[in-house]
Scaffold this motif. Sequence first.
Motif, PDB file in Angstrom:
ATOM      1  N   ARG A 303       0.845  -1.358   0.161  1.00 14.60           N
ATOM      2  CA  ARG A 303       0.056   0.052  -0.109  1.00 14.60           C
ATOM      3  C   ARG A 303       0.878   1.100   0.018  1.00 14.60           C
ATOM      4  NH1 ARG A 303      -2.103  -1.506   4.747  1.00 14.60           N
ATOM      5  NH2 ARG A 303      -2.362  -3.718   3.531  1.00 14.60           N
ATOM      6  N   GLU A 325      -2.554   5.208  -8.953  1.00 12.77           N
ATOM      7  CA  GLU A 325      -3.819   5.327  -7.922  1.00 12.77           C
ATOM      8  C   GLU A 325      -5.184   4.574  -8.799  1.00 12.77           C
ATOM      9  OE1 GLU A 325      -1.228   8.761  -6.579  1.00 12.77           O
ATOM     10  OE2 GLU A 325      -1.692   7.760  -8.487  1.00 12.77           O
ATOM     11  N   GLU A 327      -5.541   2.078  -9.978  1.00 14.01           N
ATOM     12  CA  GLU A 327      -5.455   0.606 -10.152  1.00 14.01           C
ATOM     13  C   GLU A 327      -5.480   0.079  -8.706  1.00 14.01           C
ATOM     14  OE1 GLU A 327      -1.686  -0.776 -11.635  1.00 14.01           O
ATOM     15  OE2 GLU A 327      -2.014  -0.354 -13.651  1.00 14.01           O
ATOM     16  N   ARG A 328      -5.709   1.045  -7.796  1.00 11.55           N
ATOM     17  CA  ARG A 328      -5.960   0.947  -6.399  1.00 11.55           C
ATOM     18  C   ARG A 328      -7.427   1.472  -5.768  1.00 11.55           C
ATOM     19  NH1 ARG A 328      -1.127  -0.677  -3.831  1.00 11.55           N
ATOM     20  NH2 ARG A 328       0.516  -1.093  -5.226  1.00 11.55           N
ATOM     21  N   VAL A 329      -7.523   1.075  -4.611  1.00 10.04           N
ATOM     22  CA  VAL A 329      -8.733   1.535  -3.983  1.00 10.04           C
ATOM     23  C   VAL A 329      -8.336   2.393  -2.885  1.00 10.04           C
ATOM     24  CG1 VAL A 329     -10.661   0.764  -2.364  1.00 10.04           C
ATOM     25  CG2 VAL A 329      -9.900  -0.343  -4.407  1.00 10.04           C
ATOM     26  N   GLU A 330      -8.954   3.495  -2.743  1.00  7.69           N
ATOM     27  CA  GLU A 330      -8.730   4.483  -1.731  1.00  7.69           C
ATOM     28  C   GLU A 330      -9.286   3.997  -0.294  1.00  7.69           C
ATOM     29  OE1 GLU A 330     -10.270   8.846  -0.894  1.00  7.69           O
ATOM     30  OE2 GLU A 330      -9.065   8.937  -2.484  1.00  7.69           O
ATOM     31  N   LYS A 331      -8.322   4.184   0.662  1.00  5.70           N
ATOM     32  CA  LYS A 331      -8.779   3.800   1.987  1.00  5.70           C
ATOM     33  C   LYS A 331      -8.449   4.614   2.902  1.00  5.70           C
ATOM     34  CE  LYS A 331      -8.875  -0.085   5.125  1.00  5.70           C
ATOM     35  NZ  LYS A 331      -7.974  -1.325   5.490  1.00  5.70           N
ATOM     36  N   TYR A 340      -3.650   3.973  -0.614  1.00  8.09           N
ATOM     37  CA  TYR A 340      -4.094   3.208  -1.660  1.00  8.09           C
ATOM     38  C   TYR A 340      -3.752   1.807  -1.393  1.00  8.09           C
ATOM     39  CZ  TYR A 340      -4.954   7.899  -3.705  1.00  8.09           C
ATOM     40  OH  TYR A 340      -5.714   9.017  -3.703  1.00  8.09           O
ATOM     41  N   PHE A 342      -5.038  -2.435  -2.831  1.00  9.33           N
ATOM     42  CA  PHE A 342      -5.372  -3.128  -3.981  1.00  9.33           C
ATOM     43  C   PHE A 342      -6.820  -3.357  -3.899  1.00  9.33           C
ATOM     44  CE2 PHE A 342      -1.061  -5.274  -3.551  1.00  9.33           C
ATOM     45  CZ  PHE A 342      -0.602  -4.572  -4.828  1.00  9.33           C
ATOM     46  N   PRO A 343      -7.574  -3.718  -4.971  1.00  6.48           N
ATOM     47  CA  PRO A 343      -9.192  -3.862  -5.205  1.00  6.48           C
ATOM     48  C   PRO A 343      -9.548  -5.121  -4.326  1.00  6.48           C
ATOM     49  CG  PRO A 343      -8.209  -3.326  -7.370  1.00  6.48           C
ATOM     50  CD  PRO A 343      -6.977  -3.442  -6.247  1.00  6.48           C
ATOM     51  N   LYS A 344     -10.891  -5.110  -3.736  1.00  9.80           N
ATOM     52  CA  LYS A 344     -11.121  -6.042  -2.852  1.00  9.80           C
ATOM     53  C   LYS A 344     -11.145  -7.597  -3.424  1.00  9.80           C
ATOM     54  CE  LYS A 344     -15.262  -7.617  -0.334  1.00  9.80           C
ATOM     55  NZ  LYS A 344     -16.580  -7.005   0.101  1.00  9.80           N
TER      56      LYS A 344
END
Length: 371
Positions: A303, A325, A327-331, A340, A342-344
């Motif tokens: 991350r 960003e 290719e990632r998921v914001e958390k 950032y 990885f996707p679920k």
Amino acid sequence: MPPSSLPAVQTPDGPEPVRPGRPWHPRRVLVMPSALEHPHGRAMQARAEALGLPVERLPSNRLPSSREADPRRAYAAAKATLVLTNAPPTKLRLQPIPPSADWRFDLAEGCPAHCQYCYLAGSLAGPPVTRAYANLEAILGNLTAYAGRGAVTSASRERAHEGTTFEASCYTDPLGIEHLTGSLSAAIRHFGAWDAPVQLRFTTKFAAVAPLLDLPHNRRTRIRFSVNPRAAARYEGGTDPLPARLAAMAEVARAGYPVGLTVAPILPVPDWEAAYAGLIRAAADALADVPDLDLTAELITHRFTPGSKAVLRGWYPGSDLPLDEAERVEKRTKFGSVKYVFPKLLMQAMRSHLTACLARDLPTARILYWT
């Protein structure tokens, strides 16, 4: 038998000889006056001098300003510098470090390695010099007040048997600088003599474990080795290669230490399923003949934050480490900052695959957490 004399180790890419890297020799060793007020500070200076390193005693307890205008040259100069100093009072107010341990304490700050994903890039301010702390007696003596407290292992039904846990590798790799400091050996002796349900923990990407093998650790120190398949380990400049780390892990396990695999940072490298399956098999092969093996696993995905990305792009402008960003998921963290991940669906697939590999090849390993 030190790791350098061990036979070849089976790795995901076939048998490879164990070739630990050369111990870090900083280009500059800067000694603050306050460090020499402590026996440990004087001992660290003597270690540096015995290695023939250039030692400079500073006139004050302040680091000199960098003369380098080029950010990359300034970074390279800082990474080649060891500073002997004292831990400030704030370091003696310990902070919890979930999910790893109840408390974090620091023997040093900074690391000589050149990992292109280094999380210290977003955690530490100022030039990335390595600071080794001379007031070791105060650092270790301060731990007593925190025993029996904590909310990670002390309050966990699954991990309560570990006792109060103290993490020593949050802001450094203590084994990578042990030949210069001796601080890690002192901490292991301290915990070994501490007659209480406590545990010292540290993670390393290095293999020079020979000084630790005969220490009276009394199984109160867990040595974890940070590992990754070759496609991901290529981002770990200045560290020891995987065969050396696996051989070192087996050596300390045979010496009675509890050990651990820190698989980090997990990345979706090409053919990642086969790569990580091979990594777990290689670890299993290395540990196959260890009696009374006490093994844990910690699984940590990659991350980054906007701040760490900016710093890392400055340090390693040619790196192809995936930091997109899109290719990632914001958390959001509990403090409101952004990171950032990885996707679920990818996270679920990686978690399922690695836990299955561990169950198959290292069934006695206790998985402490996935993050």
